[in-house]
Design a protein around this motif. Structure first.
Motif, mmCIF file in Angstrom:
data_model
loop_
_atom_site.group_PDB
_atom_site.id
_atom_site.type_symbol
_atom_site.label_atom_id
_atom_site.label_comp_id
_atom_site.label_asym_id
_atom_site.label_seq_id
_atom_site.Cartn_x
_atom_site.Cartn_y
_atom_site.Cartn_z
ATOM 1 N N LEU A 116 -63.138 78.644 72.743
ATOM 2 C CA LEU A 116 -63.604 79.609 71.577
ATOM 3 C C LEU A 116 -62.703 79.393 70.347
ATOM 4 N N GLY A 117 -61.444 78.358 70.420
ATOM 5 C CA GLY A 117 -60.224 78.056 69.263
ATOM 6 C C GLY A 117 -58.907 79.043 69.258
ATOM 7 N N ALA A 118 -58.756 79.853 69.877
ATOM 8 C CA ALA A 118 -58.085 81.192 70.282
ATOM 9 C C ALA A 118 -56.699 80.745 70.862
ATOM 10 N N ASN A 119 -55.346 80.943 70.272
ATOM 11 C CA ASN A 119 -54.209 80.648 71.446
ATOM 12 C C ASN A 119 -53.802 81.915 71.669
ATOM 13 N N VAL A 120 -53.682 81.322 72.880
ATOM 14 C CA VAL A 120 -53.702 82.726 74.485
ATOM 15 C C VAL A 120 -52.542 82.945 74.404
ATOM 16 N N VAL A 121 -51.398 84.478 74.406
ATOM 17 C CA VAL A 121 -50.453 84.021 75.173
ATOM 18 C C VAL A 121 -51.341 85.672 76.533
ATOM 19 N N ILE A 122 -51.052 84.602 77.338
ATOM 20 C CA ILE A 122 -51.730 85.763 78.734
ATOM 21 C C ILE A 122 -49.821 86.535 79.593
ATOM 22 N N SER A 123 -49.946 87.569 80.402
ATOM 23 C CA SER A 123 -49.327 88.174 80.869
ATOM 24 C C SER A 123 -49.526 89.182 81.471
ATOM 25 N N ALA A 124 -48.732 89.095 82.138
ATOM 26 C CA ALA A 124 -49.065 90.020 83.783
ATOM 27 C C ALA A 124 -47.697 90.236 84.894
ATOM 28 N N ARG A 125 -47.244 90.390 85.350
ATOM 29 C CA ARG A 125 -45.714 90.923 86.574
ATOM 30 C C ARG A 125 -45.618 89.633 87.211
ATOM 31 N N SER A 126 -46.840 88.728 87.247
ATOM 32 C CA SER A 126 -46.742 87.705 88.543
ATOM 33 C C SER A 126 -46.635 86.506 87.334
ATOM 34 N N GLN A 127 -45.388 85.191 87.946
ATOM 35 C CA GLN A 127 -44.752 84.405 86.794
ATOM 36 C C GLN A 127 -45.845 83.554 87.593
ATOM 37 N N ASP A 128 -46.130 83.262 88.918
ATOM 38 C CA ASP A 128 -46.943 81.828 89.202
ATOM 39 C C ASP A 128 -47.957 82.258 89.237
ATOM 40 N N ARG A 129 -48.491 83.176 89.144
ATOM 41 C CA ARG A 129 -50.071 83.772 88.616
ATOM 42 C C ARG A 129 -50.310 83.026 86.999
ATOM 43 N N LEU A 130 -49.982 83.618 85.927
ATOM 44 C CA LEU A 130 -49.812 83.470 85.057
ATOM 45 C C LEU A 130 -49.231 81.904 84.354
ATOM 46 N N ASP A 131 -48.339 81.222 85.052
ATOM 47 C CA ASP A 131 -48.028 79.756 84.650
ATOM 48 C C ASP A 131 -49.613 78.651 85.594
ATOM 49 N N ARG A 132 -50.158 79.373 86.478
ATOM 50 C CA ARG A 132 -51.446 78.108 86.788
ATOM 51 C C ARG A 132 -52.516 78.882 85.319
ATOM 52 N N ILE A 133 -53.104 79.370 85.334
ATOM 53 C CA ILE A 133 -53.757 79.884 84.184
ATOM 54 C C ILE A 133 -52.759 78.969 82.891
ATOM 55 N N ALA A 134 -52.487 79.342 82.437
ATOM 56 C CA ALA A 134 -51.861 79.033 81.168
ATOM 57 C C ALA A 134 -51.524 77.155 81.094
ATOM 58 N N ALA A 135 -51.346 76.987 82.824
ATOM 59 C CA ALA A 135 -51.297 75.280 82.361
ATOM 60 C C ALA A 135 -52.587 74.998 82.520
ATOM 61 N N GLU A 136 -53.690 75.553 83.026
ATOM 62 C CA GLU A 136 -55.192 75.012 82.975
ATOM 63 C C GLU A 136 -55.895 75.130 81.762
ATOM 64 N N ILE A 137 -55.165 75.892 80.577
ATOM 65 C CA ILE A 137 -55.825 76.508 79.397
ATOM 66 C C ILE A 137 -55.348 74.973 79.249
ATOM 67 N N ASN A 138 -53.746 75.059 78.512
ATOM 68 C CA ASN A 138 -53.480 73.739 78.234
ATOM 69 C C ASN A 138 -54.299 72.331 78.883
ATOM 70 N N ALA A 139 -54.639 71.823 79.522
ATOM 71 C CA ALA A 139 -55.007 70.896 79.892
ATOM 72 C C ALA A 139 -56.306 70.929 78.783
ATOM 73 N N LEU A 140 -57.359 71.829 78.916
ATOM 74 C CA LEU A 140 -58.102 71.555 78.108
ATOM 75 C C LEU A 140 -58.770 71.144 76.833
ATOM 76 N N PRO A 141 -59.501 70.241 75.791
ATOM 77 C CA PRO A 141 -59.022 69.584 74.775
ATOM 78 C C PRO A 141 -59.182 70.739 73.926
ATOM 79 N N GLY A 142 -57.655 70.411 72.975
ATOM 80 C CA GLY A 142 -57.069 72.125 71.920
ATOM 81 C C GLY A 142 -56.251 73.402 72.651
ATOM 82 N N GLY A 143 -56.358 73.272 74.344
ATOM 83 C CA GLY A 143 -56.194 74.588 74.441
ATOM 84 C C GLY A 143 -54.836 74.831 74.095
ATOM 85 N N ARG A 144 -54.058 76.305 73.925
ATOM 86 C CA ARG A 144 -53.044 76.406 73.487
ATOM 87 C C ARG A 144 -52.876 78.170 74.130
ATOM 88 N N ALA A 145 -51.769 77.735 75.129
ATOM 89 C CA ALA A 145 -51.850 79.236 75.803
ATOM 90 C C ALA A 145 -50.080 79.096 76.325
#
Length: 258
Positions: free
Chosen positions: A34-63
């Motif tokens: 929906l157009g937001a810049n998202v900053v995701i956090s948790a205690r697991s780096q691997d989990r966060l990296d996967r989700i951020a990569a999937e968002i950044n791969a979307l058109p206009g995705g910024r994570a």
């Protein structure tokens, strides 16, 4: 503004805690779509990296992924600093991190030790307090702040032996009401009560025997993406006259208690 445009989050920056497979991941991806810049956090780096990569791969995705323990004030301070440095002022905070659940197999009622109580209060209550304080300057400046605290059925109905968890969630409910009053009109603060949910809508092994689905009016577990609509509503201008309230996505468990 059209009805659908009210749900857009273009140019806004959202911080989400407790992001992992489940509600947090689905909400983060919806905010990004929906157009937001998202900053995701948790205690697991691997989990966060996967989700951020999937968002950044979307058109206009910024994570941006930032490892943080929601129960640690220093981690939350670091999280806000990183978010501002990457995307500018904060508009949305989605407090999804939760902790302090005790199960019967853990030793029953008295397994709620001092450490469990402290963890439950730090993560389930103080994280919302701290992130509200840390983002207040931004939200006062732009006047479009939305803070969403993820609530639990355990904050409304006893779920022994998880006493520390339940009491902390009940405290969160009143904290949101207090903050909604004090932070208006620049910031709206609401609860999103999420019921028995799992990433795929199937009962997790840890929940078997608790009869959670049977307590719901809908008589099934929810899939994590079923909380997305309410999370978008509360973050967006579509709920511009809503604060100090609770939106329920819990299959009717609380609303149909009998």
């Amino acid at each position: 503004m059209s009805v659908l445009d009210r749900f857009r989050l273009d140019g806004r920056t959202a911080i989400l805690t407790g992001v992992g497979p489940g509600v947090g991941e689905h909400v983060a991806k919806a905010y990004a779509e929906l157009g937001a810049n998202v900053v995701i956090s948790a205690r697991s780096q691997d989990r966060l990296d996967r989700i951020a990569a999937e968002i950044n791969a979307l058109p206009g995705g910024r994570a941006l992924a930032v490892v943080a323990d929601a129960g640690e004030k220093a981690d939350l301070e670091h999280l806000v600093v990183r978010a501002r440095a990457a995307f500018g002022p904060i508009h949305i905070v989605f407090n999804n991190a939760a902790a302090g659940v005790v199960y019967a197999r853990d030793g029953g009622l008295w397994a709620n030790t001092d450490d469990v109580w402290k963890t439950a209060m730090d993560v389930n209550v103080m994280a919302t307090w701290r992130l509200t304080e840390l983002t207040e300057t931004d939200m006062k400046a732009h006047g479009k702040g939305s803070i969403i605290a993820v609530q639990s059925c355990g904050g409304f109905t006893p779920i022994p032996p998880a006493v520390a968890y339940g009491v902390s969630k009940a405290a969160l409910l009143f904290l949101v009401r207090e903050l909604a009053k004090s932070q208006a009109p620049h910031t709206r603060i609401n609860c999103l009560c999420v019921g028995s949910m799992s990433p795929d809508g199937h009962e997790a092994e840890i929940h078997k025997g608790l009869g959670l689905a049977e307590r719901n009016a809908i008589k099934r577990f929810g899939a994590a993406d079923e909380a997305v609509g309410a999370a978008v509503l509360l973050a967006s201008d579509a709920s511009s006259y809503t604060t100090g309230s609770t939106v329920f996505t819990e299959g009717g468990r609380v609303g149909t208690i009998s």
